[in-house]
Motif scaffolding. Structure first.
Motif, PDB file in Angstrom:
ATOM      1  N   MET A   5      13.159  -0.312   1.919  1.00  0.00           N
ATOM      2  CA  MET A   5      12.542  -1.529   1.402  1.00  0.00           C
ATOM      3  C   MET A   5      11.353  -1.209   0.498  1.00  0.00           C
ATOM      4  O   MET A   5      10.973  -2.000  -0.335  1.00  0.00           O
ATOM      5  CB  MET A   5      12.081  -2.422   2.558  1.00  0.00           C
ATOM      6  N   LEU A   6      10.753  -0.050   0.683  1.00  0.00           N
ATOM      7  CA  LEU A   6       9.532   0.285  -0.035  1.00  0.00           C
ATOM      8  C   LEU A   6       9.728   1.362  -1.089  1.00  0.00           C
ATOM      9  O   LEU A   6       8.794   1.687  -1.790  1.00  0.00           O
ATOM     10  CB  LEU A   6       8.481   0.785   0.965  1.00  0.00           C
ATOM     11  N   GLY A   7      10.870   1.905  -1.168  1.00  0.00           N
ATOM     12  CA  GLY A   7      11.061   3.061  -2.027  1.00  0.00           C
ATOM     13  C   GLY A   7      10.656   4.298  -1.250  1.00  0.00           C
ATOM     14  O   GLY A   7      10.422   4.250  -0.045  1.00  0.00           O
ATOM     15  N   ASP A   8      10.544   5.385  -1.914  1.00  0.00           N
ATOM     16  CA  ASP A   8      10.243   6.642  -1.241  1.00  0.00           C
ATOM     17  C   ASP A   8       8.732   6.860  -1.202  1.00  0.00           C
ATOM     18  O   ASP A   8       8.113   7.158  -2.225  1.00  0.00           O
ATOM     19  CB  ASP A   8      10.950   7.781  -1.954  1.00  0.00           C
ATOM     20  N   LEU A   9       8.139   6.737  -0.029  1.00  0.00           N
ATOM     21  CA  LEU A   9       6.696   6.935   0.115  1.00  0.00           C
ATOM     22  C   LEU A   9       6.308   8.391  -0.073  1.00  0.00           C
ATOM     23  O   LEU A   9       5.158   8.692  -0.364  1.00  0.00           O
ATOM     24  CB  LEU A   9       6.228   6.459   1.492  1.00  0.00           C
ATOM     25  N   ASP A  10       7.263   9.304   0.091  1.00  0.00           N
ATOM     26  CA  ASP A  10       6.945  10.729  -0.031  1.00  0.00           C
ATOM     27  C   ASP A  10       6.476  11.108  -1.430  1.00  0.00           C
ATOM     28  O   ASP A  10       5.786  12.107  -1.604  1.00  0.00           O
ATOM     29  CB  ASP A  10       8.164  11.577   0.353  1.00  0.00           C
ATOM     30  N   SER A  11       6.832  10.305  -2.421  1.00  0.00           N
ATOM     31  CA  SER A  11       6.423  10.623  -3.786  1.00  0.00           C
ATOM     32  C   SER A  11       4.971  10.213  -4.065  1.00  0.00           C
ATOM     33  O   SER A  11       4.424  10.573  -5.100  1.00  0.00           O
ATOM     34  CB  SER A  11       7.353   9.942  -4.787  1.00  0.00           C
ATOM     35  N   LEU A  12       4.355   9.491  -3.148  1.00  0.00           N
ATOM     36  CA  LEU A  12       2.970   9.045  -3.338  1.00  0.00           C
ATOM     37  C   LEU A  12       1.988  10.113  -2.895  1.00  0.00           C
ATOM     38  O   LEU A  12       2.276  10.911  -2.001  1.00  0.00           O
ATOM     39  CB  LEU A  12       2.710   7.780  -2.522  1.00  0.00           C
ATOM     40  N   PRO A  13       0.795  10.107  -3.462  1.00  0.00           N
ATOM     41  CA  PRO A  13      -0.259  10.997  -2.952  1.00  0.00           C
ATOM     42  C   PRO A  13      -0.603  10.627  -1.506  1.00  0.00           C
ATOM     43  O   PRO A  13      -0.404   9.481  -1.074  1.00  0.00           O
ATOM     44  CB  PRO A  13      -1.451  10.716  -3.876  1.00  0.00           C
ATOM     45  N   GLU A  14      -1.111  11.581  -0.762  1.00  0.00           N
ATOM     46  CA  GLU A  14      -1.370  11.386   0.676  1.00  0.00           C
ATOM     47  C   GLU A  14      -2.270  10.182   0.954  1.00  0.00           C
ATOM     48  O   GLU A  14      -2.006   9.398   1.865  1.00  0.00           O
ATOM     49  CB  GLU A  14      -1.990  12.665   1.266  1.00  0.00           C
ATOM     50  N   MET A  20      -0.897   2.609   2.226  1.00  0.00           N
ATOM     51  CA  MET A  20       0.327   1.809   2.257  1.00  0.00           C
ATOM     52  C   MET A  20       0.793   1.613   3.702  1.00  0.00           C
ATOM     53  O   MET A  20       1.165   0.501   4.093  1.00  0.00           O
ATOM     54  CB  MET A  20       1.424   2.482   1.433  1.00  0.00           C
ATOM     55  N   THR A  21       0.757   2.666   4.491  1.00  0.00           N
ATOM     56  CA  THR A  21       1.158   2.575   5.894  1.00  0.00           C
ATOM     57  C   THR A  21       0.237   1.620   6.656  1.00  0.00           C
ATOM     58  O   THR A  21       0.704   0.797   7.449  1.00  0.00           O
ATOM     59  CB  THR A  21       1.153   3.972   6.550  1.00  0.00           C
ATOM     60  N   ALA A  22      -1.069   1.713   6.413  1.00  0.00           N
ATOM     61  CA  ALA A  22      -2.019   0.816   7.075  1.00  0.00           C
ATOM     62  C   ALA A  22      -1.768  -0.630   6.665  1.00  0.00           C
ATOM     63  O   ALA A  22      -1.811  -1.544   7.508  1.00  0.00           O
ATOM     64  CB  ALA A  22      -3.454   1.220   6.729  1.00  0.00           C
ATOM     65  N   MET A  23      -1.463  -0.857   5.384  1.00  0.00           N
ATOM     66  CA  MET A  23      -1.189  -2.211   4.910  1.00  0.00           C
ATOM     67  C   MET A  23       0.078  -2.766   5.567  1.00  0.00           C
ATOM     68  O   MET A  23       0.106  -3.917   5.995  1.00  0.00           O
ATOM     69  CB  MET A  23      -1.019  -2.214   3.389  1.00  0.00           C
ATOM     70  N   ILE A  24       1.102  -1.944   5.676  1.00  0.00           N
ATOM     71  CA  ILE A  24       2.351  -2.377   6.309  1.00  0.00           C
ATOM     72  C   ILE A  24       2.101  -2.707   7.772  1.00  0.00           C
ATOM     73  O   ILE A  24       2.594  -3.721   8.278  1.00  0.00           O
ATOM     74  CB  ILE A  24       3.434  -1.293   6.157  1.00  0.00           C
ATOM     75  N   ASP A  25       1.324  -1.873   8.454  1.00  0.00           N
ATOM     76  CA  ASP A  25       0.998  -2.140   9.861  1.00  0.00           C
ATOM     77  C   ASP A  25       0.273  -3.470  10.015  1.00  0.00           C
ATOM     78  O   ASP A  25       0.569  -4.252  10.917  1.00  0.00           O
ATOM     79  CB  ASP A  25       0.149  -1.012  10.449  1.00  0.00           C
ATOM     80  N   GLN A  26      -0.677  -3.745   9.121  1.00  0.00           N
ATOM     81  CA  GLN A  26      -1.410  -5.008   9.173  1.00  0.00           C
ATOM     82  C   GLN A  26      -0.481  -6.200   8.946  1.00  0.00           C
ATOM     83  O   GLN A  26      -0.596  -7.225   9.617  1.00  0.00           O
ATOM     84  CB  GLN A  26      -2.532  -5.028   8.148  1.00  0.00           C
ATOM     85  N   LEU A  27       0.441  -6.063   8.011  1.00  0.00           N
ATOM     86  CA  LEU A  27       1.390  -7.149   7.743  1.00  0.00           C
ATOM     87  C   LEU A  27       2.303  -7.387   8.935  1.00  0.00           C
ATOM     88  O   LEU A  27       2.613  -8.538   9.274  1.00  0.00           O
ATOM     89  CB  LEU A  27       2.221  -6.832   6.498  1.00  0.00           C
ATOM     90  N   GLN A  28       2.730  -6.317   9.594  1.00  0.00           N
ATOM     91  CA  GLN A  28       3.579  -6.468  10.768  1.00  0.00           C
ATOM     92  C   GLN A  28       2.826  -7.145  11.913  1.00  0.00           C
ATOM     93  O   GLN A  28       3.382  -8.004  12.599  1.00  0.00           O
ATOM     94  CB  GLN A  28       4.129  -5.111  11.210  1.00  0.00           C
ATOM     95  N   ILE A  29       1.571  -6.779  12.102  1.00  0.00           N
ATOM     96  CA  ILE A  29       0.748  -7.422  13.137  1.00  0.00           C
ATOM     97  C   ILE A  29       0.556  -8.898  12.808  1.00  0.00           C
ATOM     98  O   ILE A  29       0.705  -9.760  13.675  1.00  0.00           O
ATOM     99  CB  ILE A  29      -0.612  -6.705  13.286  1.00  0.00           C
ATOM    100  N   ARG A  30       0.254  -9.201  11.547  1.00  0.00           N
ATOM    101  CA  ARG A  30       0.076 -10.589  11.133  1.00  0.00           C
ATOM    102  C   ARG A  30       1.339 -11.408  11.377  1.00  0.00           C
ATOM    103  O   ARG A  30       1.294 -12.525  11.894  1.00  0.00           O
ATOM    104  CB  ARG A  30      -0.306 -10.648   9.655  1.00  0.00           C
TER     105      ARG A  30
END
Length: 93
Positions: A5-14, A20-30
């Motif tokens: 759903m997000l594309g390949d996160l491995d291509s992003l800088p650390e 991005m992971t923190a944002m996704i976690d926040q959206l899931q909690i919301r």
């Protein structure tokens, strides 16, 4: 998390991956809190008629339990159906 759903996160800088992971976690909690609030509001509105005592009477308690079970089963079914549809969708590369 579903990477398709997000594309390949491995291509992003650390640092971007972590943000991005923190944002996704926040959206899931919301989303979880919204679902919980919706369940509480709907079942309370449908099942509780009076405020004669601090606790629910047996009929109200049974109604709330059935309402919550129905709501959760429906939510799970919709989630499963969405996942099925998502698996069949073409990926963007």
């Amino acid at each position: 998390m579903d990477k398709s759903m997000l594309g390949d996160l491995d291509s992003l800088p650390e640092g971007d991956k972590l943000r991005m992971t923190a944002m996704i976690d926040q959206l899931q909690i919301r989303d979880s809190l919204r679902m919980y609030n919706s369940l509480v509001e709907r079942c309370f509105t449908d099942c509780v008629d009076t405020f004669r005592r601090k606790t629910l009477d047996k009929q109200e308690e049974t109604c709330v339990r059935r309402c919550a079970e129905k709501f959760l089963k429906h939510s799970m079914r919709v989630g499963m159906r969405f996942a099925e549809l998502n698996q069949g969708a073409p990926t963007q590369d």
